[in-house]
Design a protein around this motif. Sequence first.
Motif, short mmCIF file in Angstrom:
data_model
loop_
_atom_site.label_atom_id
_atom_site.label_comp_id
_atom_site.label_asym_id
_atom_site.label_seq_id
_atom_site.Cartn_x
_atom_site.Cartn_y
_atom_site.Cartn_z
N ARG A 296 0.83 -1.21 0.00
CA ARG A 296 0.00 0.00 0.00
C ARG A 296 0.87 1.26 0.00
O ARG A 296 0.64 2.19 -0.79
CB ARG A 296 -0.90 -0.01 1.23
N ASP A 297 1.87 1.29 0.86
CA ASP A 297 2.74 2.48 0.91
C ASP A 297 3.49 2.67 -0.40
O ASP A 297 3.70 3.81 -0.86
CB ASP A 297 3.74 2.33 2.07
N LEU A 298 3.90 1.56 -1.02
CA LEU A 298 4.62 1.65 -2.29
C LEU A 298 3.71 2.23 -3.37
O LEU A 298 4.13 3.07 -4.19
CB LEU A 298 5.12 0.27 -2.71
N LEU A 299 2.44 1.84 -3.39
CA LEU A 299 1.50 2.36 -4.39
C LEU A 299 1.25 3.85 -4.18
O LEU A 299 1.15 4.61 -5.15
CB LEU A 299 0.19 1.58 -4.34
N LEU A 300 1.14 4.28 -2.94
CA LEU A 300 0.92 5.71 -2.68
C LEU A 300 2.14 6.53 -3.10
O LEU A 300 2.02 7.63 -3.65
CB LEU A 300 0.61 5.93 -1.20
N LEU A 301 3.32 5.97 -2.84
CA LEU A 301 4.54 6.65 -3.28
C LEU A 301 4.58 6.72 -4.81
O LEU A 301 4.87 7.77 -5.40
CB LEU A 301 5.77 5.90 -2.76
N ALA A 302 4.25 5.61 -5.47
CA ALA A 302 4.26 5.58 -6.93
C ALA A 302 3.26 6.56 -7.50
O ALA A 302 3.53 7.23 -8.52
CB ALA A 302 3.97 4.16 -7.42
N ALA A 356 -4.16 6.41 -10.38
CA ALA A 356 -3.22 7.21 -9.59
C ALA A 356 -3.89 8.44 -9.01
O ALA A 356 -3.68 8.79 -7.84
CB ALA A 356 -2.05 7.63 -10.47
N GLU A 357 -4.74 9.10 -9.80
CA GLU A 357 -5.43 10.29 -9.31
C GLU A 357 -6.35 9.94 -8.15
O GLU A 357 -6.43 10.68 -7.15
CB GLU A 357 -6.23 10.92 -10.45
N ALA A 358 -7.03 8.82 -8.26
CA ALA A 358 -7.96 8.42 -7.20
C ALA A 358 -7.22 8.09 -5.91
O ALA A 358 -7.68 8.44 -4.81
CB ALA A 358 -8.78 7.23 -7.67
N LEU A 359 -6.09 7.42 -6.02
CA LEU A 359 -5.32 7.09 -4.82
C LEU A 359 -4.85 8.35 -4.12
O LEU A 359 -4.93 8.46 -2.89
CB LEU A 359 -4.13 6.20 -5.19
N LEU A 360 -4.35 9.31 -4.90
CA LEU A 360 -3.89 10.56 -4.28
C LEU A 360 -5.05 11.36 -3.72
O LEU A 360 -4.92 12.01 -2.68
CB LEU A 360 -3.13 11.39 -5.31
N ALA A 361 -6.18 11.33 -4.40
CA ALA A 361 -7.34 12.08 -3.94
C ALA A 361 -7.83 11.57 -2.59
O ALA A 361 -8.45 12.31 -1.83
CB ALA A 361 -8.46 12.02 -4.98
N GLY A 362 -7.57 10.31 -2.31
CA GLY A 362 -8.00 9.74 -1.04
C GLY A 362 -7.09 10.10 0.12
O GLY A 362 -7.39 9.78 1.26
N LEU A 363 -5.96 10.74 -0.19
CA LEU A 363 -5.03 11.14 0.87
C LEU A 363 -5.31 12.57 1.31
O LEU A 363 -5.60 13.44 0.48
CB LEU A 363 -3.59 11.07 0.37
#
Length: 969
Positions: A296-302, A356-363
């Motif tokens: 999970r952390d790797l995907l958020l970093l990516a 990628a946009e959705a993952l970042l939007a959730g942060l």
Amino acid sequence: MRNTSPTTIGRETELALLHTVLTGLRDNAGHAVFLVGEAGIGKSRLAADCVGRAEELGLPVLRGRGSPTSAGIAYRPLIEALNSRFRVVGVPADPELEPYRPALGRVIPEWRHTAVPGYPESAVELAEAVLRLLAVLGRDGGCLVVLEDLHEADSDTIAVVDYLIDNLAGLPVLLVATLLPEPGAALELARGGERRRVASLAVLEPLGRPQVGALAAGCLELPVERVPAAVVDRLSTVSNGNPYLVEELLTEMVGSGALRADGDGWRVAGDLATAVPASVVSGLRHRLEQLDPQVRDLLLLAATLGTGFSLGTLELITGHGTRPLLDHLATAAASGFVVPDPTAVDQYAFRHALTAEALLAGLPPAERAVIARRAAEAILAADPALADGRCQLVARLRELGGDGAGAALLYAEAGRRELAAGASATAVQLLERAHGLAAAADRTDVVESLVYALAEAGQLDRVFALAESLPAAGAGALDIERRVALHTRLAWVAVIAERAADTLAQIAAARTQLGGSGDPRQTAALAVVEGHLALLPGHHGGATEETERLAREAAEVAEREKLPVVACQAWQLLALLARERGFDDADACLERMLAVAEAHTLPVWRVEALLRLGGNAFMRSGDARRIREARDAARDLGALVLAQHADGLLAMDALQRADFPAAREIIDRCLEPSARMRNLGIHRYLLLVAATVAAHQGRRRQMERELLRFERADDSASFLTPVLYGLCRAFCALLEENRARAVEELAAAAAWEDRHPNVFYLSGRYGLGPLLAALADTADRSAHAAVRAAPAAALAWNRQFLVLADAVLLGREGRGREAAALVEQAAREFRGFPTAHHLGLRLVAEAALADGWGEPVAWLRTAEEYFHEAGVRSVAGACRSMIRQAGVVVAQRRTGRELIPGELRTAGVTPREYDVFALLVERLGNQDIAQRLSISPRTVEKHIASLLHKTGSPDRAELCSLARALCGD
């Protein structure tokens, strides 16, 4: 259940378009197709279908992709596209690509060693090289280039794609690009291509309810009629017809248990509205939470790095080894988050940009900023120099982390690097981004760099406006030395672009800063610019002795102070000024320029010097060897524009040598590329050479057609105008035996030159004109002597006519022996210009007949033979007429005359006589010859007697020996 449908749904029109264009590649019907639509609408799926179809046809496929992290790296999508092919099959070894290897070294790593250090790479030259490469790859049926996410591409890639789409027609190449419908250079490119009808623009619309049902059926692996209606309704309503969202929502329905497998079908087992998250963002977050924390952390970093990322960058930031990272990425791929990028071995990409946009939007914003800052610091710690494009990546991470000022400094540094590498468009893009983020204290440095980048990119109007915005005083102002350097550089750019007013304004600004004094280094550079300004057409004052004195001082200062570029500029200027005195002085300046360029490894200036030296040598002696040397040097450098310049001179050389096929080959090979590359000076020159090729064959209609093309391409007062009148029109008139018209054309050339002094000396003023004046008995001895003393009289092309003019004048004065000797001298020295030489013989024979000197009949026979074979009937007929007027029988022209060896035709041997002559190889008697030719022995006897006389053979035995020598095969 499948994560994606096995077939493309609802895109029949677009699929048909791609299929039609692909199959049309067999007929060289190249084209570009832009697939435009919102994220998730199906652009990549269509592109993948096109790739699959091309692979079925056995076509080469090249695939590249733009991304936010590569937007500041020049040509990154093109590099990926080419390497996706050459990594598998190796780079092509086709000899046709040899001249383009140095330019292609910018995007093909295996050819980077061919690039010459110090050469400022040109996007236009690269674009032409890529076009030639694609044509070679597609030669056996076509090739496909796919560039995805073009909206994320760098400006230099956009420029190359723009060039490609304008020139694909007639080539076996299909270019398919995908992009979002957001304002920007990529969308303008696509729309412009559609307006110009060189590209097709396919805007993908949302799917309708039936198509959504078909898509769901494909994912659920069952007939469409068995998909629960409630599922189709919910998918249609929430996804708004977006295929990616349909697939994601369906995955959530199944994952939450709201939709369950039931035997060989599916049933609704819960509330679809509550089972599906309120947004895909929360749905993806839910799936993300089910993964191992490290994954999970790797995907958020990516996701922070962008839609695409490399394994190497993840290693740099995390400090983890390759194996653990590959395991984590394999898990992420199995969960549908990422996929390996097919264009590069260690590259990965999110399955969709929305992921990628959705993952970042959730942060939370603060958490996103922390991740970005930590990533930036980790990269900086591991690679302080920020090599391999990491400068742009760290700039973006700092920007995401909230450090706008720090990001600006890195964007500016990245821009300067791209400018040094020749990618001016990408440099402008990066520096503009830096300008928008820079702190007040840093803005002046950024603006200064942006001005230089805009100047290199040719955006002169923006350059001068932005330079004016720089503060003149205060803490933010440039120091005097940098400001003078900036104004001097802009003055040079302006004078090269022939913008006299802007040149004067920049010189004045620099002089104001210097305040009447200044470093000799600065004043030397300004003096060179002012000297070039004096040579511009219509500039008040023009070049003077003072101009030359200042230029020579500037050259000496530049060499002493180690300013090699200024020294080359100065010696080039001095060579132009010296041409008015003679070519020896001009060549001495050019040799000095060449020495400076070689001593300081300035490859472009070296080629410039070789070109000018080669041009001078060719004009003086007719020897084009040094031009070929310059052309080869330009090709080795990858300088396609300079190579075209050399080819233009070689086309003129071939024209003057009457090697018209060679001239046409160069014109046909270079004309379209020079137009594509906006190398307009050489393009116009080639058009004029094409017209002159027709003129020198007496083909007026073709000449006029070519001249019309020239005039359309050159609506200004061109220095080529006197050449058009003299070398082209006047020469054609003489081949039509219309001497009055030729004189008029030469007078027009002289009148133009009187109004526009120049150093292009092929207008006829110093050669053909004086000969016609001598023939018309209008030549003034003192005027003729002045012409003979001019530097232009040293040119081989002019000299041949001046020698004949001298012969005419001497013959008229009763000095026939001296006059005839000059004609023989011309025959020895200028046979390399056969059309001009034989035209000269025809003209001078007229005077020799009238004044009773020389061998005019022999000269006329030689000229008649040449022009008859060349198909120039007017001159050939005039020669025959003058031979008859001299009381000499003219040989009849019959079918088969072209078979007669040249020396026999010149001697006046007829086709029937040649029939007899050829049989003498067998030493046949008159009776046998008569029998074979069905003529009387008496006729054979007459032909033999005539042959003995015409060949000068003392007896029949000698005549038979000559027959064996000429006809023995």
